[in-house]
Design a protein around this motif. Structure first.
Motif, PDB file in Angstrom:
ATOM      1  N   ASP A   1     -79.369  11.323 -57.376  1.00 36.71           N
ATOM      2  CA  ASP A   1     -79.057  12.706 -57.752  1.00 36.71           C
ATOM      3  C   ASP A   1     -77.623  12.861 -58.243  1.00 36.71           C
ATOM      4  OD1 ASP A   1     -77.799  12.368 -55.315  1.00 36.71           O
ATOM      5  OD2 ASP A   1     -78.292  14.379 -54.577  1.00 36.71           O
TER       6      ASP A   1
ATOM      7  N   SER B   1     -74.888  20.042 -63.941  1.00 37.37           N
ATOM      8  CA  SER B   1     -74.320  20.022 -62.593  1.00 37.37           C
ATOM      9  C   SER B   1     -73.180  21.024 -62.479  1.00 37.37           C
ATOM     10  CB  SER B   1     -73.792  18.615 -62.280  1.00 37.37           C
ATOM     11  OG  SER B   1     -73.026  18.626 -61.087  1.00 37.37           O
TER      12      SER B   1
ATOM     13  N   GLU C   1     -74.954  16.191 -57.553  1.00 34.90           N
ATOM     14  CA  GLU C   1     -76.022  17.153 -57.267  1.00 34.90           C
ATOM     15  C   GLU C   1     -76.660  17.681 -58.552  1.00 34.90           C
ATOM     16  OE1 GLU C   1     -74.682  20.111 -54.454  1.00 34.90           O
ATOM     17  OE2 GLU C   1     -73.497  18.612 -53.376  1.00 34.90           O
ATOM     18  N   LEU C   2     -77.300  16.768 -59.282  1.00 34.77           N
ATOM     19  CA  LEU C   2     -77.924  17.114 -60.560  1.00 34.77           C
ATOM     20  C   LEU C   2     -78.997  18.185 -60.387  1.00 34.77           C
ATOM     21  CD1 LEU C   2     -78.394  13.524 -62.034  1.00 34.77           C
ATOM     22  CD2 LEU C   2     -76.453  15.064 -62.316  1.00 34.77           C
ATOM     23  N   LYS C   3     -79.034  19.123 -61.307  1.00 35.87           N
ATOM     24  CA  LYS C   3     -80.056  20.172 -61.284  1.00 35.87           C
ATOM     25  C   LYS C   3     -81.404  19.632 -61.767  1.00 35.87           C
ATOM     26  CE  LYS C   3     -76.668  23.795 -62.014  1.00 35.87           C
ATOM     27  NZ  LYS C   3     -76.178  24.839 -62.915  1.00 35.87           N
ATOM     28  N   GLU C   4     -81.358  18.547 -62.532  1.00 36.13           N
ATOM     29  CA  GLU C   4     -82.553  17.842 -63.010  1.00 36.13           C
ATOM     30  C   GLU C   4     -82.125  16.423 -63.343  1.00 36.13           C
ATOM     31  OE1 GLU C   4     -83.381  18.571 -67.462  1.00 36.13           O
ATOM     32  OE2 GLU C   4     -82.566  20.473 -66.732  1.00 36.13           O
ATOM     33  N   LYS C   5     -83.090  15.509 -63.432  1.00 38.71           N
ATOM     34  CA  LYS C   5     -82.760  14.123 -63.797  1.00 38.71           C
ATOM     35  C   LYS C   5     -83.058  13.920 -65.278  1.00 38.71           C
ATOM     36  CE  LYS C   5     -83.194  11.471 -59.581  1.00 38.71           C
ATOM     37  NZ  LYS C   5     -83.931  10.422 -58.899  1.00 38.71           N
TER      38      LYS C   5
END
Length: 150
Positions: A45, A71, A111-115
């Protein structure tokens, strides 16, 4: 005679002020250009970001922050003695470059909001001390992508 002296003094003061303004140590704005930007596809993440900022201007600048919709926590890190530590800014020398590369200085997206997936793009905005912000699209590459090995 006093009027002429006053006018002459004012003219000398104005000329001196203009000369100082023209000769300030600032030398103008930095001329920044971004190249080689990419992000390896994240496996957790968090993700790294890499790019080169070239400054062809006669004025140094500093990269002070990076923002991205990916992020809310994008930080800058330097690697010294094989240890990574967060920094507040990176210097970009006049007529020089700042290189962010694997194993060295880099960006960290926490802390990615999406990959993001390989083949996609991640938008980032680079913020500087002097120059206007620059928006860059980071292509998402394979997790092991390293252009220095090619």
């Amino acid at each position: 005679m006093t009027r002429r002296t006053t006018a002459l003094s004012a003219a000398v003061a104005l000329a001196a002020a203009l000369a100082l303004t023209g000769c300030s140590s600032d030398g103008g704005k930095p001329e920044l250009k971004v190249s080689g930007a990419y992000m390896p596809q994240p496996v957790m993440d968090m993700a790294g970001g890499f790019l080169t900022i070239e400054n062809t201007g006669d004025t140094a600048d500093r990269l002070t922050s990076v923002t991205s919709p990916l992020s809310d926590d994008v930080t800058m890190h330097e690697t010294k003695n094989q240890k990574m530590q967060q920094v507040k800014a990176f210097d970009i020398p006049a007529n020089g470059e700042l290189k962010l590369a694997r194993g060295g200085n880099h960006l960290m997206f926490m802390e990615l909001k999406e990959k993001p997936k390989q083949g996609g793009k991640v938008s980032v905005q680079l913020h500087f001390e002097k120059a206007d912000p620059i928006t860059v699209e980071l292509p998402v590459e394979a997790p092991n992508h390293n252009p220095q090995q090619h």
